[in-house]
Design a protein around this motif. Structure first.
Motif, PDB file in Angstrom:
ATOM      1  N   TRP A 137      14.554  26.810  70.894  1.00 29.69           N
ATOM      2  CA  TRP A 137      14.878  27.951  72.271  1.00 29.69           C
ATOM      3  C   TRP A 137      16.230  28.351  72.404  1.00 29.69           C
ATOM      4  CZ3 TRP A 137      10.101  28.405  73.979  1.00 29.69           C
ATOM      5  CH2 TRP A 137       9.272  27.665  73.545  1.00 29.69           C
ATOM      6  N   LEU A 138      16.131  29.777  72.366  1.00 30.89           N
ATOM      7  CA  LEU A 138      17.844  30.681  73.106  1.00 30.89           C
ATOM      8  C   LEU A 138      17.410  30.600  74.630  1.00 30.89           C
ATOM      9  CD1 LEU A 138      17.402  31.900  70.050  1.00 30.89           C
ATOM     10  CD2 LEU A 138      18.403  34.484  71.340  1.00 30.89           C
ATOM     11  N   VAL A 139      18.355  30.558  75.063  1.00 34.42           N
ATOM     12  CA  VAL A 139      18.624  31.395  76.875  1.00 34.42           C
ATOM     13  C   VAL A 139      17.356  31.909  77.125  1.00 34.42           C
ATOM     14  CG1 VAL A 139      20.846  32.622  76.484  1.00 34.42           C
ATOM     15  CG2 VAL A 139      20.285  30.423  78.360  1.00 34.42           C
ATOM     16  N   GLY A 140      16.717  30.780  78.163  1.00 38.99           N
ATOM     17  CA  GLY A 140      15.689  32.213  78.994  1.00 38.99           C
ATOM     18  C   GLY A 140      13.796  31.335  78.363  1.00 38.99           C
ATOM     19  N   GLY A 141      14.450  30.939  77.051  1.00 37.77           N
ATOM     20  CA  GLY A 141      13.218  30.334  76.499  1.00 37.77           C
ATOM     21  C   GLY A 141      12.021  31.160  76.082  1.00 37.77           C
ATOM     22  N   LYS A 142      12.435  32.803  75.891  1.00 39.56           N
ATOM     23  CA  LYS A 142      11.808  34.056  75.563  1.00 39.56           C
ATOM     24  C   LYS A 142      11.401  34.318  74.423  1.00 39.56           C
ATOM     25  CE  LYS A 142      11.703  36.808  79.846  1.00 39.56           C
ATOM     26  NZ  LYS A 142      12.305  38.285  80.675  1.00 39.56           N
ATOM     27  N   GLN A 143      12.337  33.953  73.269  1.00 40.28           N
ATOM     28  CA  GLN A 143      12.914  33.820  72.051  1.00 40.28           C
ATOM     29  C   GLN A 143      12.747  32.529  71.327  1.00 40.28           C
ATOM     30  OE1 GLN A 143      16.064  36.659  71.574  1.00 40.28           O
ATOM     31  NE2 GLN A 143      14.710  38.184  71.079  1.00 40.28           N
ATOM     32  N   ALA A 144      13.372  32.042  70.103  1.00 36.83           N
ATOM     33  CA  ALA A 144      13.047  31.162  70.101  1.00 36.83           C
ATOM     34  C   ALA A 144      13.543  32.106  67.691  1.00 36.83           C
ATOM     35  CB  ALA A 144      12.031  30.058  69.135  1.00 36.83           C
ATOM     36  N   VAL A 145      14.493  30.492  67.201  1.00 35.40           N
ATOM     37  CA  VAL A 145      14.650  29.930  66.369  1.00 35.40           C
ATOM     38  C   VAL A 145      14.607  29.469  65.643  1.00 35.40           C
ATOM     39  CG1 VAL A 145      17.122  29.121  66.870  1.00 35.40           C
ATOM     40  CG2 VAL A 145      16.525  31.299  64.613  1.00 35.40           C
ATOM     41  N   THR A 146      14.319  29.601  64.062  1.00 34.22           N
ATOM     42  CA  THR A 146      14.092  28.388  63.114  1.00 34.22           C
ATOM     43  C   THR A 146      14.838  28.531  61.861  1.00 34.22           C
ATOM     44  OG1 THR A 146      12.376  30.113  62.174  1.00 34.22           O
ATOM     45  CG2 THR A 146      11.917  28.870  63.518  1.00 34.22           C
ATOM     46  N   ALA A 147      14.819  27.653  61.106  1.00 36.18           N
ATOM     47  CA  ALA A 147      16.112  27.006  60.160  1.00 36.18           C
ATOM     48  C   ALA A 147      14.637  26.111  59.271  1.00 36.18           C
ATOM     49  CB  ALA A 147      17.239  26.063  60.457  1.00 36.18           C
ATOM     50  N   SER A 148      15.154  26.965  58.013  1.00 36.58           N
ATOM     51  CA  SER A 148      14.613  26.910  56.600  1.00 36.58           C
ATOM     52  C   SER A 148      14.898  26.964  55.008  1.00 36.58           C
ATOM     53  CB  SER A 148      13.094  27.700  56.442  1.00 36.58           C
ATOM     54  OG  SER A 148      12.539  27.902  55.029  1.00 36.58           O
ATOM     55  N   TRP A 149      14.302  25.839  54.563  1.00 34.20           N
ATOM     56  CA  TRP A 149      14.876  25.317  53.365  1.00 34.20           C
ATOM     57  C   TRP A 149      14.580  26.066  52.340  1.00 34.20           C
ATOM     58  CZ3 TRP A 149      12.419  20.391  51.232  1.00 34.20           C
ATOM     59  CH2 TRP A 149      13.226  19.177  52.280  1.00 34.20           C
ATOM     60  N   ASP A 150      14.251  28.257  53.145  1.00 36.71           N
ATOM     61  CA  ASP A 150      14.605  29.368  51.984  1.00 36.71           C
ATOM     62  C   ASP A 150      15.588  30.126  52.027  1.00 36.71           C
ATOM     63  OD1 ASP A 150      13.867  30.381  54.630  1.00 36.71           O
ATOM     64  OD2 ASP A 150      12.277  31.386  54.057  1.00 36.71           O
ATOM     65  N   ARG A 151      16.225  29.361  52.711  1.00 36.58           N
ATOM     66  CA  ARG A 151      17.962  30.109  53.230  1.00 36.58           C
ATOM     67  C   ARG A 151      18.124  30.776  54.054  1.00 36.58           C
ATOM     68  NH1 ARG A 151      20.101  30.300  46.927  1.00 36.58           N
ATOM     69  NH2 ARG A 151      18.917  28.380  45.966  1.00 36.58           N
ATOM     70  N   THR A 152      16.595  30.773  55.120  1.00 36.09           N
ATOM     71  CA  THR A 152      17.703  31.872  56.376  1.00 36.09           C
ATOM     72  C   THR A 152      16.877  30.858  57.383  1.00 36.09           C
ATOM     73  OG1 THR A 152      14.710  32.574  56.199  1.00 36.09           O
ATOM     74  CG2 THR A 152      16.339  33.404  54.372  1.00 36.09           C
ATOM     75  N   ALA A 153      17.154  31.344  57.904  1.00 35.51           N
ATOM     76  CA  ALA A 153      16.844  31.516  59.978  1.00 35.51           C
ATOM     77  C   ALA A 153      16.300  32.917  60.721  1.00 35.51           C
ATOM     78  CB  ALA A 153      18.135  30.816  60.858  1.00 35.51           C
ATOM     79  N   ASN A 154      15.336  32.364  61.353  1.00 32.34           N
ATOM     80  CA  ASN A 154      14.569  32.999  61.687  1.00 32.34           C
ATOM     81  C   ASN A 154      14.472  33.552  63.520  1.00 32.34           C
ATOM     82  OD1 ASN A 154      13.847  35.193  58.954  1.00 32.34           O
ATOM     83  ND2 ASN A 154      11.515  33.693  58.951  1.00 32.34           N
ATOM     84  N   LEU A 155      14.357  34.718  63.801  1.00 31.11           N
ATOM     85  CA  LEU A 155      14.172  34.548  65.951  1.00 31.11           C
ATOM     86  C   LEU A 155      13.279  35.724  65.570  1.00 31.11           C
ATOM     87  CD1 LEU A 155      15.862  34.434  68.252  1.00 31.11           C
ATOM     88  CD2 LEU A 155      17.480  36.132  67.886  1.00 31.11           C
TER      89      LEU A 155
END
Length: 495
Positions: A290-308
């Protein structure tokens, strides 16, 4: 009457010297016990605040050190006498070896070489002896400071991640390769909630900063946000798990591992569907936060990207590209809009979202193998762990080199930092968990034997600084999580 040659005379003198020295050694050994007894009596007569067991251990260790140095000293004298004997013999034989003239300079060089070898031997022996003594003493004290409190058994496969809720009631969360995430009562070890919404390995679990909501990442290429409601059971008396066997390194087979179903009862509440599913990745989602505040989240993947993502709408806000290989972990700053991602490409990257119009990226290059995790600490520091068997502390304002490097004997998995006390917990492939401070000083090693500790690779660690019973949790591929009580004041005082 035959005349004694120079070489025979020198040999006879050397023999007499060795005989005299051997007598001296026997006299020394005969009085060694009396001297040790006298020193012990003198030390025991002094006032000390140390416990008697620790005091006796210290006396034994110091006695070992003295005996090691005495043996080295005797060996040193013997080697020096042999060097002198060799020089005398060479001088008596006309300073020749195999028909070649041996000058005084060559003699000096040979003697110097022998002395250099002796010096190196002394250094090596001293380092090995003192390292062994210090290591054994550290293990003894660590048992008293780091105590196993509770085991959380119920998963049917290895546990990849462990996390502690930030809201009341405080519960423990585990993510497992058995496709489930479980929530536990920290005090009783009872399973409170079982999440079964994923169809792949659950690789990560993180709790919302203000609500009873969890975020899980999975091998099914999704991240789920799901709500839980828990009611804590009445705490039961905790069994004494602190008694351990004498040996600290005992091999255990798979048959010693806990049974698959453990304490998870059939009436444990089950959550089957998420509130929101985040589905933009094309590979395994290995971690989420979770990003600070909990309104957004970030993910990390084996597809070499991270998504917000935007949590409310499930929409993809940013796709963070740049890593050359699969991502292994992601972590967010507790008070600022900062994200750090780690990768198998031996780097980790800092993503800055504090200014909506500028998304700066900083690349940290300091490891030689997969960076298994990177986490934020107090201030402007990041700690990274790697399969290259090192952990490095970085200053975000200076990316060129780490401010501290910790070298270990095994690959390091997902680390965690006790922010208030600045203590790093390092879980290892070799089943050990070690504690270090931010300057790289080793503080302790969690006990591990045939009766307590992890039996297989330790995957993750998580601190819970405010909990009165367990303030450190670890999980591993032996299908269990463990709650530890770390006496932090005593740990720091020992340092």
């Amino acid at each position: 009457m035959p005349i004694e040659s120079g070489s025979c005379a020198s040999a006879r003198q050397a023999k007499q010297k060795r005989k005299s020295h051997s007598l001296s050694i026997r006299r020394t050994n005969s009085s060694e016990q009396e001297r040790a007894g006298l020193q012990r009596d003198m030390l025991e007569g002094q006032d000390s605040k140390l416990p008697s067991a620790v005091r006796n251990t210290l006396l034994e260790l110091f006695g070992q050190i003295e005996r090691e140095f005495e043996n080295l000293y005797i060996e040193n004298l013997e080697l020096r006498r042999e060097v002198d004997t060799l020089n005398e013999r060479l001088a008596g034989e006309g300073q020749t070896i195999d028909g070649a003239e041996l000058s005084k300079g060559q003699l000096k060089t040979k003697a110097s070489h022998s002395t250099s070898q002796l010096s190196q031997k002394l250094k090596t022996t001293y380092k090995a002896s003192t390292s062994k003594i210090v290591s054994s003493f550290k293990t003894t004290t660590s048992r008293a400071i780091c105590q196993l409190v509770k085991e959380y058994v119920g998963h049917r496969d290895g546990i990849w991640d462990v996390s502690v809720a930030k809201t009341q009631p405080v519960v423990l969360g585990t993510a497992s390769a058995d496709h489930t995430a479980l929530l536990w009562s920290i005090e009783t070890g009872k399973c409170l909630v079982k999440y079964v919404g994923h169809v792949g390995s659950v690789n990560s679990i993180k709790f919302h900063p203000t609500e009873q909501v969890a975020l899980t990442a999975s091998g099914d290429q999704t991240a789920h946000i799901w709500r839980y409601i828990v009611q804590l059971p009445t705490p039961q008396p905790t069994a004494d798990c602190n008694q351990v066997s004498g040996e600290d390194e005992v091999e255990c087979s798979d048959k010693d591992e806990p049974d698959g179903d453990g304490d998870v009862s059939s009436d444990c509440p089950t959550v089957r569907a998420p509130l929101t599913s985040l589905k933009s990745h094309q590979g395994v989602v290995i971690a989420a936060d979770w990003l600070v505040g909990g309104k957004q989240a970030v993910t990390a993947s084996w597809d070499r990207t991270a998504n917000l993502y935007d949590v409310e709408t499930s929409e993809l806000v940013h796709s963070l590209t740049g890593h050359d290989q699969e991502l292994t972990h992601c972590c967010t700053h507790p008070t600022q809009r900062l994200v750090v991602t780690s990768s198998r490409d031996t780097t980790f990257r800092l993503w800055d979202f504090r200014d909506p119009s500028i998304h700066s990226v900083n690349v940290f290059q300091g490891h030689t193998d997969t960076v298994t995790s990177a986490v934020f600490t107090v201030g402007d520091n990041v700690v990274s762990g790697s399969d290259d068997r090192t952990v490095k502390v970085w200053d975000l304002k200076n990316m060129r080199s780490p401010i501290a490097t910790i070298r270990t004997d095994s690959a390091v998995n997902r680390i965690n930092v006790c922010v208030g006390q600045r203590i790093i917990a390092l879980p290892h492939d070799n089943r050990q968990v070690r504690l270090f401070d931010m300057s790289g000083v080793r503080l302790a090693r969690l006990p591990r034997s045939n009766r307590q500790g992890h039996r297989r690779m330790v995957c993750c660690s998580a601190w819970c600084e405010d909990h009165p019973i367990c303030n450190l949790f670890t999980c591993g591929f032996d299908r269990q999580a463990i709650g530890w009580n770390i006496n932090i004041p005593a740990l720091l005082q020992e340092k």
